[in-house]
Design a protein around this motif. Structure first.
Motif, PDB file in Angstrom:
ATOM      1  N   ALA A   1       7.784  -5.863  -3.452  1.00  0.00           N
ATOM      2  CA  ALA A   1       6.553  -5.420  -2.779  1.00  0.00           C
ATOM      3  C   ALA A   1       6.483  -3.902  -2.694  1.00  0.00           C
ATOM      4  CB  ALA A   1       6.473  -6.030  -1.388  1.00  0.00           C
ATOM      5  N   GLN A   2       7.614  -3.260  -2.415  1.00  0.00           N
ATOM      6  CA  GLN A   2       7.644  -1.799  -2.310  1.00  0.00           C
ATOM      7  C   GLN A   2       7.397  -1.156  -3.674  1.00  0.00           C
ATOM      8  OE1 GLN A   2      11.581  -1.654  -0.502  1.00  0.00           O
ATOM      9  NE2 GLN A   2      10.717  -0.815   1.397  1.00  0.00           N
TER      10      GLN A   2
ATOM     11  N   GLU B   1       3.733  -1.439  -4.561  1.00  0.00           N
ATOM     12  CA  GLU B   1       2.906  -0.463  -3.841  1.00  0.00           C
ATOM     13  C   GLU B   1       2.997   0.916  -4.472  1.00  0.00           C
ATOM     14  OE1 GLU B   1       2.350   1.269   0.716  1.00  0.00           O
ATOM     15  OE2 GLU B   1       3.775  -0.347   0.302  1.00  0.00           O
ATOM     16  N   ARG B   2       4.184   1.292  -4.919  1.00  0.00           N
ATOM     17  CA  ARG B   2       4.370   2.625  -5.509  1.00  0.00           C
ATOM     18  C   ARG B   2       3.801   2.732  -6.918  1.00  0.00           C
ATOM     19  NH1 ARG B   2       9.891   5.735  -3.861  1.00  0.00           N
ATOM     20  NH2 ARG B   2       9.929   5.208  -1.640  1.00  0.00           N
TER      21      ARG B   2
ATOM     22  N   GLY C   1       1.489   0.477  -8.382  1.00  0.00           N
ATOM     23  CA  GLY C   1       0.166  -0.103  -8.587  1.00  0.00           C
ATOM     24  C   GLY C   1       0.182  -1.421  -9.315  1.00  0.00           C
TER      25      GLY C   1
ATOM     26  N   LYS D   1       1.163  -5.663  -9.558  1.00  0.00           N
ATOM     27  CA  LYS D   1       1.206  -6.819  -8.685  1.00  0.00           C
ATOM     28  C   LYS D   1       2.674  -7.206  -8.453  1.00  0.00           C
ATOM     29  CE  LYS D   1      -3.288  -7.542  -8.587  1.00  0.00           C
ATOM     30  NZ  LYS D   1      -4.067  -7.383  -7.350  1.00  0.00           N
TER      31      LYS D   1
END
Length: 328
Positions: free
Chosen positions: A265-266, A269-270, A272, A274
Motif C-alpha cells: 500500500a505504501q 501511494e508513492r 501511483g 494499484k
C-alpha cells in the motif's frame, strides 16, 4: 460507495441526494440509469429534468434549489440531474448545504461529475450525500463486477477466465459489457465462460499485449515474447515503442526493489500504482533480483537515448535489448 455497490443499495433505500463522480463513462452513465429506474418515472417529460452546473450563478443558484421542492406530476418522484456542478465551499454552503438540511422527499437529485476539479468542495466529506465512486475500477473490483454481470446474463464463468477477460479488454467496463453480450449469443443461456473461450473469442487489447510482452521478458519466455511482438508489429506497433515500454516496465520494477521495505500500500501511494499491481511486480522483483533489474533498466535507457539521437535504428536497438534480456 463504489459503482458496483449501487444496485444493492437501491434495493434497500433511495436517498434524496446522490453525487455520481468518476472518469469511467460507462459506470457514470449506468449509475444515472440505475437511479432513474429506481425512481420509476412514467412521465419523463414532467418529472425528469436536467441542468448544467455552470448555469447556476447568482439568482439562478437559489432558484434551482427552490425548484427541487416542486411536486411530481402523475409520478411518485421527480428525478433531477445536475451535470458538472463543482461549487466552492462558499457556494456549497449557500446552496446545496441548505437543501441537505431539509431535502424534498419526492425529489431525487443526482449530481453527475466526470472528474473533481481543484479548489472545489469535496462531496465525499459532506453529510447527507450518497457518494458513488465511478472512477476506473482496479482489477479486483472489475473482475467481481464482471462475474456478477455474466451471472445476470445467464452465464457461469471460471475464475481465471474472468480475470483474463478483464485484462484482455484493458479494464474497459464498456467493452467488457459488449464482450459479455457477444459471449451470451455465442454460448447461449446457461453457457460457461472458460479460459479457452476467452482466448478464442476475445481480442486482446493492444495495451494488454504490451503488458504480456513485458511480462514475457520478466519470465525469460523468449518464445512468447517473439510471438507477441510479431503480432504487435503486424498491427502497426513500432519497435522503438517496444523499447520504451520495456524500459518503463523495468523502471517500475527498480522503484519497487528500492522501496522494498515498505508495504504494498505504501509503495502504491508513492509510485501511483494499484496495490494489486505492486504485489504482482514484487513477485517479479523477488525472482529476478535488484541487480539484474537495474542492469536491464540501464541498458534499455541507453538504447532509448540512442534511438532518439539517431545513433541506432529501432530494429537494432530491439535486437540488442533481446540479447540483454534473454541471452546474458
Amino acid at each position: 460507495m463504489k459503482f458496483t455497490e449501487l444496485s444493492k443499495s437501491l434495493k434497500e433505500e433511495l436517498s434524496p441526494v446522490y453525487v455520481i463522480e468518476g472518469n469511467d463513462a460507462y459506470f457514470t452513465d449506468h449509475a444515472v440509469s440505475a437511479l432513474r429506474e429506481a425512481c420509476n418515472i412514467a412521465q419523463p417529460a414532467l418529472n425528469d429534468t436536467r441542468t448544467e452546473g455552470e448555469t447556476l450563478k447568482g439568482d439562478a443558484l437559489s432558484a434551482f434549489f427552490d425548484s427541487l421542492y416542486t411536486l411530481p406530476f402523475f409520478d411518485e418522484r421527480r428525478f433531477v440531474r445536475l451535470s458538472e456542478y463543482h461549487p466552492s465551499e462558499s457556494e456549497f454552503s449557500r446552496g446545496l448545504q441548505k437543501y441537505l438540511v431539509d431535502p424534498c422527499p419526492t425529489t431525487v437529485l443526482a449530481i453527475v461529475n466526470h472528474e473533481k476539479k481543484g479548489n472545489t468542495v469535496d462531496y465525499k466529506k459532506k453529510k447527507g450525500i450518497t457518494y458513488v465512486d465511478c472512477s476506473h475500477a482496479d482489477e479486483e473490483t472489475l473482475t467481481k463486477w464482471l462475474f456478477a454481470l455474466l451471472r445476470r446474463e445467464g452465464l457461469s464463468a471460471d475464475t481465471d477466465a474472468v480475470a483474463r477477460m478483464t485484462r484482455y479488454c484493458a479494464f474497459d467496463a464498456a467493452r467488457l459489457k459488449k464482450e459479455s453480450e457477444k459471449l451470451l449469443l455465442l454460448l447461449g443461456e446457461g453457457g460457461r465462460v472458460t479460459r479457452e473461450v476467452v482466448e478464442e473469442q476475445i481480442e486482446r487489447d493492444v495495451e494488454y499485449k504490451i503488458y504480456e510482452l513485458t511480462q514475457a521478458s520478466s519470465r525469460g519466455d523468449f518464445t512468447s515474447f517473439t510471438e507477441i511482438s510479431e503480432d504487435l508489429f503486424k498491427k502497426g506497433y513500432e519497435e522503438s515503442s517496444a523499447i520504451f515500454s520495456l524500459s518503463a516496465h523495468y523502471k517500475t520494477l527498480l522503484q519497487i526493489a528500492e522501496l522494498g521495505r515498505l508495504s504494498d500500500a505504501q509503495i502504491a501511494e508513492r509510485t501511483g500504482q494499484k496495490p494489486y499491481a505492486v504485489k504482482k511486480n514484487r513477485e517479479i522483483v523477488d525472482r529476478l533480483g535488484e541487480r539484474k533489474i537495474r542492469d536491464r533498466f540501464l541498458a534499455l535507457e541507453r538504447l532509448s537515448a540512442e534511438i532518439r539521437s539517431g545513433k541506432i535504428t529501432s530494429s537494432g536497438a530491439l535486437t540488442d535489448a533481446i540479447a540483454k534480456i534473454f541471452f546474458e
